[in-house]
Design an enzyme around this catalytic site. Structure first.
Site, mmCIF file in Angstrom:
data_model
loop_
_atom_site.group_PDB
_atom_site.id
_atom_site.type_symbol
_atom_site.label_atom_id
_atom_site.label_comp_id
_atom_site.label_asym_id
_atom_site.label_seq_id
_atom_site.Cartn_x
_atom_site.Cartn_y
_atom_site.Cartn_z
ATOM 1 N N LYS A 9 -22.001 -1.265 26.194
ATOM 2 C CA LYS A 9 -21.981 -1.574 27.628
ATOM 3 C C LYS A 9 -23.152 -0.893 28.361
ATOM 4 O O LYS A 9 -23.819 -0.011 27.802
ATOM 5 C CB LYS A 9 -20.635 -1.133 28.214
ATOM 6 N N TYR A 49 -15.467 -12.563 30.249
ATOM 7 C CA TYR A 49 -14.173 -11.899 30.497
ATOM 8 C C TYR A 49 -13.183 -12.824 31.208
ATOM 9 O O TYR A 49 -12.317 -12.341 31.951
ATOM 10 C CB TYR A 49 -14.398 -10.650 31.347
ATOM 11 N N ASN A 112 -16.647 2.611 29.593
ATOM 12 C CA ASN A 112 -16.083 3.137 28.341
ATOM 13 C C ASN A 112 -16.983 2.835 27.147
ATOM 14 O O ASN A 112 -16.523 2.772 26.007
ATOM 15 C CB ASN A 112 -14.644 2.654 28.138
ATOM 16 N N HIS A 115 -17.342 -2.319 23.887
ATOM 17 C CA HIS A 115 -16.311 -3.356 23.880
ATOM 18 C C HIS A 115 -16.139 -3.863 22.461
ATOM 19 O O HIS A 115 -17.087 -3.928 21.699
ATOM 20 C CB HIS A 115 -16.730 -4.541 24.770
ATOM 21 N N GLU A 126 -15.662 -14.987 21.471
ATOM 22 C CA GLU A 126 -16.709 -14.057 21.920
ATOM 23 C C GLU A 126 -17.981 -14.194 21.082
ATOM 24 O O GLU A 126 -19.092 -14.115 21.617
ATOM 25 C CB GLU A 126 -16.170 -12.624 21.881
HETATM 26 P P1 CMP Z 1 -13.044 -4.085 27.325
HETATM 27 O O1 CMP Z 1 -12.652 -3.830 25.922
HETATM 28 O O2 CMP Z 1 -14.475 -4.405 27.568
HETATM 29 O O3 CMP Z 1 -12.147 -5.274 27.913
HETATM 30 C C1 CMP Z 1 -11.905 -5.414 29.300
HETATM 31 C C2 CMP Z 1 -12.378 -4.237 30.077
HETATM 32 O O4 CMP Z 1 -11.870 -4.099 31.382
HETATM 33 C C3 CMP Z 1 -11.942 -2.969 29.381
HETATM 34 O O5 CMP Z 1 -12.675 -2.806 28.194
HETATM 35 C C4 CMP Z 1 -12.176 -1.932 30.461
HETATM 36 O O6 CMP Z 1 -13.477 -1.365 30.416
HETATM 37 C C5 CMP Z 1 -12.065 -2.734 31.751
HETATM 38 N N1 CMP Z 1 -10.946 -2.288 32.595
HETATM 39 C C6 CMP Z 1 -11.073 -1.779 33.823
HETATM 40 N N2 CMP Z 1 -9.876 -1.477 34.323
HETATM 41 C C7 CMP Z 1 -8.966 -1.790 33.386
HETATM 42 C C8 CMP Z 1 -7.543 -1.683 33.312
HETATM 43 N N3 CMP Z 1 -6.818 -1.211 34.320
HETATM 44 N N4 CMP Z 1 -6.939 -2.094 32.177
HETATM 45 C C9 CMP Z 1 -7.661 -2.599 31.143
HETATM 46 N N5 CMP Z 1 -9.018 -2.724 31.162
HETATM 47 C C10 CMP Z 1 -9.661 -2.313 32.266
#
Ligand code: CMP
Length: 138
Positions: A9, A49, A112, A115, A126
């Site tokens: 990311k 997404y 984070n 992904h 994806e």
């Molecule tokens: P990712 O695996 O990229 O998939 C969706 C992303 O939404 C997740 O990682 C998080 O970085 C982001 N996200 C932000 N807020 C939330 C939340 N409350 N619950 C889950 N995903 C979240």
């Protein structure tokens, strides 16, 4: 053999973690079979997404994911989807197990660092979303 999509990311690219993340995957038997740097538009992030459309975090998530370059890669290996998820750790870095990528490098649930696809259907969608026939053998 199974395939999964992973994205380093914008926070991971900005902090110079591309090599660390790829090394973690490779050291654990996941092979990079396709990879490129992608700066998503807001619309492209929304399409990627789409399953999260309507959720409270959708706007912020797609703004963040289109805020800077990312590294998109396809990983292949036995049980690749779950193994990549195990290496990443829980979505929220504060809940992720010690030694996982998100625990080590993630700042918060949005930034984070990495992904990974969450299941076989998601992985197929994806991988197809980002790959053309020149980039990956199907
Ligand atoms: P990712 O695996 O990229 O998939 C969706 C992303 O939404 C997740 O990682 C998080 O970085 C982001 N996200 C932000 N807020 C939330 C939340 N409350 N619950 C889950 N995903 C979240």
């Amino acid at each position: 053999m199974e395939r999964t999509l992973s994205i380093i990311k914008p926070d991971g690219v900005e902090r110079g973690l591309i090599g660390e993340v790829i090394k973690r995957f490779e050291d654990n038997g996941l092979k990079v079979i396709a990879m490129k740097m992608v700066k998503m538009s807001k619309e492209e992030a929304e399409g990627f997404y789409h399953v999260h459309r309507g959720k409270a975090f959708f706007e912020s998530l797609t703004t963040f994911m289109s805020s800077g370059p990312t590294v998109v890669m396809v990983l292949e290996g036995d049980n690749a989807i779950q193994r990549a998820r195990d290496l990443m750790g829980a979505t929220n870095p504060q809940e992720a197990a010690e030694g996982t990528l998100r625990r080590q490098f993630g700042s918060n649930i949005e930034s984070n660092t990495v992904h990974g696809s969450d299941g076989p259907d998601t992985a197929t969608f994806e991988i197809d979303y980002f790959s053309n026939d020149l980039e990956i053998s199907r």
